[in-house]
Design an enzyme around this catalytic site. Structure first.
Site, PDB file in Angstrom:
ATOM      1  N   ASP A 285     -21.165 -11.904 -50.973  1.00  0.00           N
ATOM      2  CA  ASP A 285     -21.147 -12.679 -52.218  1.00  0.00           C
ATOM      3  C   ASP A 285     -22.266 -12.130 -53.107  1.00  0.00           C
ATOM      4  O   ASP A 285     -23.094 -11.324 -52.699  1.00  0.00           O
ATOM      5  CB  ASP A 285     -21.291 -14.185 -51.973  1.00  0.00           C
ATOM      6  CG  ASP A 285     -20.727 -14.990 -53.157  1.00  0.00           C
ATOM      7  OD1 ASP A 285     -20.562 -14.408 -54.256  1.00  0.00           O
ATOM      8  OD2 ASP A 285     -20.449 -16.196 -53.002  1.00  0.00           O
TER       9      ASP A 285
HETATM   10  C1  BGC Z   1     -19.502 -16.843 -56.308  1.00  0.00           C
HETATM   11  C2  BGC Z   1     -18.276 -16.092 -55.874  1.00  0.00           C
HETATM   12  C3  BGC Z   1     -17.835 -15.124 -56.928  1.00  0.00           C
HETATM   13  C4  BGC Z   1     -18.991 -14.202 -57.253  1.00  0.00           C
HETATM   14  C5  BGC Z   1     -18.651 -13.130 -58.268  1.00  0.00           C
HETATM   15  C6  BGC Z   1     -20.574 -15.934 -56.855  1.00  0.00           C
HETATM   16  O1  BGC Z   1     -21.586 -16.645 -57.456  1.00  0.00           O
HETATM   17  O2  BGC Z   1     -20.004 -17.592 -55.224  1.00  0.00           O
HETATM   18  O3  BGC Z   1     -17.248 -17.005 -55.589  1.00  0.00           O
HETATM   19  O4  BGC Z   1     -16.711 -14.412 -56.517  1.00  0.00           O
HETATM   20  O5  BGC Z   1     -20.054 -14.988 -57.752  1.00  0.00           O
HETATM   21  O6  BGC Z   1     -18.459 -13.656 -59.521  1.00  0.00           O
END
Ligand code: BGC
Length: 732
Positions: A285
């Protein structure tokens, strides 16, 4: 089970990967493991920020794409770049100016639509129609792929039992069986049958794993759970995604029993690779690798990168540790080169499967423009929206609204708020495309429609209900549209109080005192605790955040053009103090009763406001004739469902199971199947479920799936709290 994943091991592609790996330098390999954000790409000392998180430092972030890295071959992927033209421009640099010409993979959060925004995922699950979710994911992929994208960070499949957690909006609710069906359907929708088809894109099963069980519903908080719970409740949707052929996984932010999930070898390698047989790649993530330092699990960025890679993360989203630290770690003999090669292989495999080497420019501006907001996409958006609506109360048949009404008051902060209809993760959409509930009502009725906002959604300004009360008094019915703004759910949007925010309940009470019939239309991103509304409103319609066609869909239901058939995918608590609350809770030795020393509260009910699986229709259904026929390998369960009302309607018939006595305490009930059927007035149909004996077990302490002989209870019913009950024995 692993068929879809074994397709990923194509000998021709593997040979091409071998050839490429043979030519790549260590830096180029580290580059393939690197995903850059379109905004935070440099000028940012991450370790310094972690030590002293000064927001001022964020101002120095360079907002370029670091094109020099593309030329060096030291970046493999981007997150957040939008538009076919821009994506093609960067891709051209990779192909023509880097030594090996390896294409980039571009990813973005396309969660519930790209330009045509569909209902939030939690809403759509209330349709109990995985096929609907497959279709909306397919359209989302078509629009996003036309905008040049190859990869979506969806579907989110975190089981969530705590409505305080704002990201419950993004998932499939509380149940592993329902969640698995939607996880698989969404993967199939995004990916199609062939990833080289430029109208589809790679999906990403996220957030692996346990993220939805954040203690106290506070986003990013710690997670602690028994391994059995992990395997029985939280893992099944991810396993279903693997079986559906998902291309990628995303490791999560949270720790699980003390080990962060972005550095957790047990979950990332032993479970995901060795048990489930996943052959795609795992992306971290956003900065979850860097955050291993904040977790106190890694001493610095380099240590974090090492731990994440060794545990089984293949691509580093924005921390840049894999790019900068992995080559040094390999040279120092700390990280074996074959671990790097394996991760590169998995990423190249997905790039080959997408056909990026043969067809690196998958779209252009003309295709992009033509694909957005097509009439058929809008039609599907309306269909998905009305199928997501759950009728929670309908006293004296107040709904559908009588066509002879002369004056309708529409009141509430969410009534005329197109932007809030889109919900969270809708930044690729536009509020201008959304039809508000007020305008949906205005277009659907010949009655005079009076409107007053009543109050703001967040309660920041003092409230004055006089205009709202005045128009209510002039009307035959009030439709009050209340709930949460789009920003009140989603990421980093946990709430302590999950009632109606601000002055909205006071507004409802003021309107209710006029005595004019009150229909409450809820628009929100999580289950809410609203006992007053449930008690006093004439009708309650849960409409969630329904996307661009919210208005027409709500009007279809209010005026009876569509008979609602949605069922809750997550329990509605009576009070926030009950959460986490979920129907499939393990049996207690002291179930609530009038006796003092039992499992209950002094100050409120133990039962929820609305149970999982609950939802009404404008018609009624009767259940009868339960027949349970056990066999050696399967159990056949049948029940007759009759539409006893005067309108055609759909019903979601639900099958629940309990293992009555086992070597481990089992849930009160577990959903094991569901079927949605359409019945004409007076029509009766026998619904048949076939349960595999092999699937009615649980995990023992060694994480072996076991089915124990003994007595089982089954229920076939309209929700998790009601149903016809039968039983069968399993003899080994
Ligand atoms: C979120 C993810 C997301 C990623 C990219 C993160 O803050 O937890 O779900 O895919 O950002 O945008």
């Amino acid at each position: 089970m692993k068929d879809k994943q074994s397709q990923w091991l194509n000998p021709v592609i593997e040979a091409k990967i071998d050839a490429l790996l043979g030519q790549m330098t260590l830096l180029e390999k580290a580059g393939q493991l690197t995903q850059l954000g379109a905004s935070i790409v440099g000028g940012f000392d991450f370790n310094a920020f972690l030590e002293n998180p000064d927001p001022e430092m964020l101002k120095n972030v360079r907002r370029d794409f670091h094109e020099d890295w593309i030329k060096q071959g030291t970046v493999g992927s981007y997150l957040g770049v939008q538009g076919a033209e821009e994506i093609n421009r960067l891709q051209k640099i990779a192909l023509e100016e880097s030594r090996l010409g390896i294409p980039l993979i571009f990813g973005l959060d396309v969660i519930h639509g790209y330009r045509t925004i569909f209902p939030i995922p939690l809403a759509e699950v209330c349709s109990w129609e995985p096929e609907l979710a497959r279709k909306t994911a397919e359209v989302a992929a078509r629009e996003a792929a036309a905008a040049g994208l190859h990869w979506t960070f969806a579907p989110m499949m975190d089981i969530a039992r705590d409505a305080r957690w704002g990201r419950i909006a993004e998932g499939a609710g509380e149940d592993p069986c329902l969640g698995s069906a939607f996880a698989a359907a969404r993967v199939r929708g995004f990916q199609g049958d062939d990833l080289t088809d430029p109208q589809h894109m790679a999906a990403c099963a996220k957030h692996y794993i346990g993220y939805g069980a954040a203690v106290a519903g506070r986003d990013y908080n710690t997670v602690e759970m028994a391994l059995q719970t992990l395997h029985e409740v939280y893992l099944p949707p991810f396993a279903a995604a693997v079986d559906a052929g998902v291309a990628t996984f995303m490791s999560a932010f949270n720790d699980l029993n003390g080990v962060p999930t972005s550095a957790n070898r047990y979950t990332l390698t032993e479970v995901l690779r060795d048990r489930l047989g996943f052959n795609g790649f795992v992306v971290s993530d956003s900065n979850s690798i860097g955050e291993l330092v904040m977790h106190g699990y890694a001493s610095d960025r380099k240590d974090a990168g090492k731990k994440a890679l060794l545990a089984g993360v293949d691509m580093d989203m924005v921390t840049e540790s894999f790019r900068f630290d992995i080559p040094e770690l390999v040279e120092a003999g700390v990280v074996p080169l074959n671990v790097v090669d394996t991760a590169v292989r998995r990423i190249l495999r997905v790039k080959f499967m997408l056909g990026l080497f043969d067809q690196p420019y998958r779209s252009n501006s003309a295709i992009e423009t033509a694909a957005q907001l097509r009439p058929d996409h809008l039609e599907l958006a309306r269909e998905a929206a009305r199928r997501s609506i759950v009728l929670l109360k309908n006293e004296a048949g107040i709904l559908p609204l009588n066509k002879t009404l002369k004056t309708i008051a529409v009141i509430g902060p969410l009534a005329d708020s197109p932007a809030d209809m889109l919900g969270s993760w809708s930044f690729t959409g536009s509020a201008q495309d959304a039809v508000s509930i007020l305008s949906g009502i205005q277009s659907a009725t010949g009655a005079e429609v009076l409107y007053a906002q009543g109050c703001a959604a967040d309660g920041k300004q003092p409230a004055d209900f006089s205009e709202a009360v005045e128009i209510a008094k002039k009307s035959d019915v009030v439709i009050a549209v209340v709930g949460e703004t789009a920003r009140m759910s989603g990421e980093a949007a946990s709430r302590q109080d999950i009632g109606l925010p601000g002055h909205q309940e006071a507004l409802l009470k003021a309107i209710w005192q006029t005595g004019v019939p009150l229909v409450v239309v809820l628009s929100n991103g999580r289950p809410l605790a609203l006992p007053w509304v449930a008690q006093n409103a004439g009708a309650v319609l849960e409409t969630w955040q329904l996307g661009v066609q919210a208005g027409p869909a709500v009007a279809d239901v209010l005026f009876g053009a569509f008979n609602p058939a949605g069922k809750l995918a997550a329990t509605f608590p009576y009070a926030v103090g009950q959460v986490p609350i979920y129907y499939n809770r393990p049996l207690t030795g002291r179930p609530a009763s009038d006796f003092w020393f039992t499992s209950k509260y002094l100050d409120g009910p133990v039962e929820p406001l609305y149970p999982f699986g609950f939802g009404l229709s404008y018609t009624q259904f009767a259940y009868s004739d339960l027949i349970v026929t056990p066999g050696a390998e399967t159990i056949t369960i049948q029940a007759a469902i009759t539409n006893t009302g005067s309108l055609a309607g759909e019903e979601v018939v639900q099958l629940y199971l309990r293992d009555v006595t086992a070597s481990r305490v089992r849930p009160i009930k577990e959903l094991k199947g569901f079927q949605k059927i359409l019945l004409a007035p007076g029509e009766s149909r026998t619904v048949t479920f076939i349960l595999n004996v092999a699937d009615i077990g649980f995990y023992d302490p060694e994480m072996n799936y076991v089915v124990e002989p003994g007595l089982f209870n089954v229920w076939v019913g309209t929700n998790s709290a009601e149903g016809l009950q039968g039983e069968f024995w399993i003899n080994h």
